[in-house]
Design a protein around this motif. Structure first.
Motif, short mmCIF file in Angstrom:
data_model
loop_
_atom_site.label_atom_id
_atom_site.label_comp_id
_atom_site.label_asym_id
_atom_site.label_seq_id
_atom_site.Cartn_x
_atom_site.Cartn_y
_atom_site.Cartn_z
N ALA A 71 70.21 38.91 34.09
CA ALA A 71 71.17 39.89 34.61
C ALA A 71 70.47 41.04 35.32
CB ALA A 71 72.03 40.43 33.48
N LEU A 72 69.15 41.10 35.22
CA LEU A 72 68.38 42.18 35.85
C LEU A 72 67.21 41.57 36.61
CD1 LEU A 72 67.66 45.16 36.30
CD2 LEU A 72 66.46 45.12 34.09
N SER A 73 67.13 41.84 37.88
CA SER A 73 66.06 41.26 38.70
C SER A 73 65.90 42.09 39.97
CB SER A 73 66.41 39.81 39.09
OG SER A 73 67.58 39.80 39.92
N VAL A 74 64.77 41.92 40.62
CA VAL A 74 64.56 42.46 41.96
C VAL A 74 64.08 41.32 42.86
CG1 VAL A 74 64.10 44.84 41.31
CG2 VAL A 74 62.21 43.21 41.38
N ASP A 75 64.46 41.42 44.12
CA ASP A 75 64.02 40.44 45.13
C ASP A 75 64.33 39.01 44.73
OD1 ASP A 75 63.07 42.51 46.71
OD2 ASP A 75 61.09 42.48 45.78
N GLY A 76 65.56 38.79 44.23
CA GLY A 76 65.98 37.44 43.91
C GLY A 76 65.25 36.84 42.74
N GLY A 77 64.69 37.69 41.86
CA GLY A 77 64.04 37.18 40.66
C GLY A 77 62.68 36.57 40.88
N VAL A 78 62.04 36.87 42.01
CA VAL A 78 60.72 36.30 42.27
C VAL A 78 59.69 37.42 42.44
CG1 VAL A 78 61.71 34.28 43.40
CG2 VAL A 78 60.99 36.21 44.79
N ALA A 79 58.44 37.08 42.19
CA ALA A 79 57.32 37.99 42.46
C ALA A 79 56.60 37.49 43.70
CB ALA A 79 56.37 38.03 41.27
N ARG A 80 56.26 38.41 44.57
CA ARG A 80 55.64 38.03 45.84
C ARG A 80 54.19 38.48 45.87
NH1 ARG A 80 61.04 38.56 47.02
NH2 ARG A 80 61.86 37.11 48.57
N ALA A 81 53.36 37.65 46.50
CA ALA A 81 51.94 37.97 46.64
C ALA A 81 51.44 37.41 47.97
CB ALA A 81 51.14 37.38 45.48
N ARG A 82 50.22 37.80 48.33
CA ARG A 82 49.61 37.34 49.58
C ARG A 82 48.26 36.73 49.28
NH1 ARG A 82 48.18 41.54 54.35
NH2 ARG A 82 46.70 42.16 52.74
N LEU A 83 48.03 35.55 49.80
CA LEU A 83 46.78 34.83 49.62
C LEU A 83 45.98 34.91 50.92
CD1 LEU A 83 45.07 32.88 47.79
CD2 LEU A 83 46.30 31.00 48.92
N THR A 84 44.76 35.41 50.84
CA THR A 84 43.90 35.52 52.02
C THR A 84 42.55 34.87 51.73
OG1 THR A 84 43.17 37.71 51.29
CG2 THR A 84 44.98 37.63 52.87
N PRO A 85 41.86 34.37 52.77
CA PRO A 85 40.54 33.76 52.55
C PRO A 85 39.53 34.79 52.05
CG PRO A 85 41.40 33.27 54.75
CD PRO A 85 42.27 34.34 54.18
N GLY A 86 38.50 34.31 51.38
CA GLY A 86 37.39 35.18 51.02
C GLY A 86 36.68 35.67 52.28
N SER A 87 35.82 36.66 52.14
CA SER A 87 35.16 37.25 53.31
C SER A 87 34.15 36.31 53.97
CB SER A 87 34.46 38.55 52.91
OG SER A 87 33.51 38.31 51.89
N ARG A 88 33.72 35.29 53.23
CA ARG A 88 32.82 34.31 53.83
C ARG A 88 32.98 32.97 53.11
NH1 ARG A 88 28.45 34.06 50.28
NH2 ARG A 88 28.15 35.91 48.96
N ARG A 89 32.45 31.94 53.74
CA ARG A 89 32.56 30.59 53.20
C ARG A 89 31.96 30.52 51.80
NH1 ARG A 89 29.28 26.08 53.36
NH2 ARG A 89 27.72 27.20 54.60
N GLY A 90 32.62 29.80 50.90
CA GLY A 90 32.14 29.60 49.55
C GLY A 90 32.74 30.56 48.53
N LEU A 91 33.27 31.69 49.00
CA LEU A 91 33.91 32.63 48.09
C LEU A 91 35.33 32.20 47.78
CD1 LEU A 91 32.76 36.10 49.50
CD2 LEU A 91 31.85 34.85 47.51
N PRO A 92 35.86 32.57 46.61
CA PRO A 92 37.25 32.22 46.30
C PRO A 92 38.22 33.04 47.15
CG PRO A 92 36.33 33.59 44.56
CD PRO A 92 35.19 33.23 45.47
N PRO A 93 39.40 32.52 47.44
CA PRO A 93 40.41 33.32 48.15
C PRO A 93 40.83 34.52 47.30
CG PRO A 93 40.97 30.98 48.14
CD PRO A 93 39.85 31.15 47.17
N GLU A 94 41.47 35.48 47.93
CA GLU A 94 41.91 36.68 47.25
C GLU A 94 43.43 36.74 47.19
OE1 GLU A 94 40.19 39.95 49.30
OE2 GLU A 94 38.10 39.36 48.84
N VAL A 95 43.96 37.16 46.04
CA VAL A 95 45.40 37.28 45.83
C VAL A 95 45.75 38.75 45.68
CG1 VAL A 95 47.35 36.70 44.36
CG2 VAL A 95 45.52 35.02 44.72
#
Length: 492
Positions: free
Chosen positions: A187-211
């Protein structure tokens, strides 16, 4: 034989188009609707699947059918039933039974000199925390708290007791829970009950992506098993068990990849809404000393409102029912639909979905279906337990065409070739507003149900269910369109 077929001696009604919408009116008796034999149409191959089809004129005369008395998974075409029940039971948009506005009150506590802020859910799925929000925004509530002079709070108490505790409907699969289209119902939610995030590549090859989360992380995401790569290969997946505090990101993200916008389903949208409000308050200089918690859970039936009870200090406007219904019928939003189902339940003074499902079933029976023709487990069609015969669906569609609210409801159905989930389907029919319907899709299942108009002006209701197909969803959709277009061409 179905009731509508055995009633060929009843008064025949003609159907006229008014203001671009269907409206039933008594007129002179037209010629009998053309009928199509099953052997006149070659059913497209579903590669192991089965067809269920019902096409009827709006006087109830059967025109074409395939296994229309067998039960099928209707997928999201079930939203037609739920939304029709909402109009039947919640009334006009001005009746007051549609979702009200989220509110908050300051509440003294014995544990602190500072009050708690109680965030009270009214079952409004349209409440937004987006930076682009222009109406019904959680930010407006945070601003009102600051303007009241509050500078310190003890904690944030979320009150979602209007509905039963956050839950997933029966028959939703755990593989879906991580996605935004299968978030827990609250009965209580924001943005349709979902959490939003952004996934971007690491700064160089071999690094994990960033959330990066839009507001606050509702669970931790371990990216150790994911990698930024120099190739164009894109292959990422998120593994999370329901209720777990940590998820795992796997796969590869190209170094040149643009940001990937993610939407996560939540097992407790209420607590997340509280966390977002807390972050907003702190962003505005309000100190919140304690955590976000749920202080009240109610299981008993809904009682009459108590005018002497505590009143909210801050109230946001209620949802716009027009936007809510468009989100259900145009965008096929599961969360909005399940929230709507709970408001249907509230008309029976029940906080669970069960009363709403029973009322939906009563409506189907009133429309002419027998109870053996359906089994309902949710309002959105995502549950694998839903079953409905094609004839029960067209019974409902014919019945709906005779109701006082029909024009409004029909006006919110997706228009072929124009909007919603039909934007790219039946484009020629859409130009003349001859085709409005609701789509549906699950693994192995495709469906389509609604209304079309033949060139002679005759109106038809239809339901096409394709179940147990081994085809991709896109291929199943093409076969549904091919079959239905064949029917329409013969009636033209």
């Amino acid at each position: 034989m179905h009731d509508r077929v055995s009633s060929l001696t009843t008064l025949v009604r003609s159907i006229a188009l008014a203001a671009g919408l269907l409206a039933a009116s008594v007129a002179a008796v037209p010629a009998a609707a053309q009928q199509i034999a099953i052997d006149e149409i070659e059913l497209p191959d579903l590669e192991g699947g089965r067809w269920g089809v019902s096409v009827v004129s709006l006087d109830g005369t059967e025109v074409f059918s395939v296994a229309d008395d067998q039960r099928f998974a209707p997928a999201s075409t079930l939203k037609l039933v739920t939304s029709a029940a909402a109009f039947r039971l919640l009334g006009d948009f001005d009746s007051g039974r549609w979702p009200g506005g989220t509110s908050a009150r300051l509440e003294a506590t014995a544990d602190s000199v500072h009050p708690n802020i109680v965030l009270i859910g009214a079952g409004d799925p349209t409440l937004s925390a987006s930076s682009r929000c222009y109406s019904n925004c959680l930010q407006a509530l945070a601003d009102a708290v600051v303007e009241s002079g509050v500078t310190q709070l003890n904690a944030v108490d979320v009150d979602d007791s209007l509905f039963q505790p956050p839950h997933w409907p029966s028959g939703w699969t755990h593989e879906d829970f991580r996605f935004g289209y299968a978030t827990s119902i609250s009965a209580l939610s924001v943005d349709g009950g979902v959490a939003r995030a952004r996934l971007t590549p690491g700064s160089r090859r071999g690094l994990p992506p960033e959330v990066t989360w839009n507001w606050v992380p509702f669970f931790q995401i371990n990216t150790d098993e994911a990698e930024t790569v120099s190739t164009r290969q894109f292959s990422v997946d998120l593994i999370r068990r329901p209720g777990a505090e940590e998820a795992y990101l796997l796969g590869r993200l190209p170094l040149a990849s643009p940001p990937v916008h993610l939407q996560f389903g939540l097992d407790d949208p209420s607590l997340y809404a509280g966390e977002v409000l807390k972050a907003m308050l702190e962003e505005r200089g309000v100190t919140v000393h304690g955590p976000v918690f749920r202080g009240r859970t109610v299981h008993e039936p809904v009682a009459d409102s108590d005018p002497t009870g505590p009143l909210p200090d801050f109230v946001l406007p209620g949802s716009d029912p027009v936007l809510l219904i468009e989100e259900v019928l145009h965008e096929s939003n599961n969360f909005y639909t399940e929230v709507l189902l709970h408001h249907i339940s509230l008309t029976a003074r029940d906080r669970s979905q069960d009363a709403g499902l029973e009322l939906m079933g009563d409506m189907l029976v009133d429309a002419g279906a027998s109870r053996s023709e359906f089994s309902l487990a949710d309002g959105s069609g995502l549950s694998v337990y839903n079953r409905l015969t094609p004839s029960a669906m067209t019974d409902l569609l014919v019945w709906a065409s005779r109701q006082s609210w029909f024009d409004t409801w029909y006006g919110h159905l997706s228009r072929a070739g124009v909007d919603g989930t039909l934007r790219y389907r039946f484009t020629e029919l859409g130009r003349d507003d001859r085709f409005r319907a609701k789509t549906g899709s699950l693994t192995g299942t495709g469906s389509l149900a609604g209304y079309f108009e033949a060139r002679d002006g005759t109106r038809y209701a239809f339901a096409v269910f394709a179940n147990d197909s081994s085809l991709r969803s896109s291929a199943t959709r093409r076969r549904i369109d091919e079959l239905l277009q064949d029917v329409i061409d013969r009636l033209d």
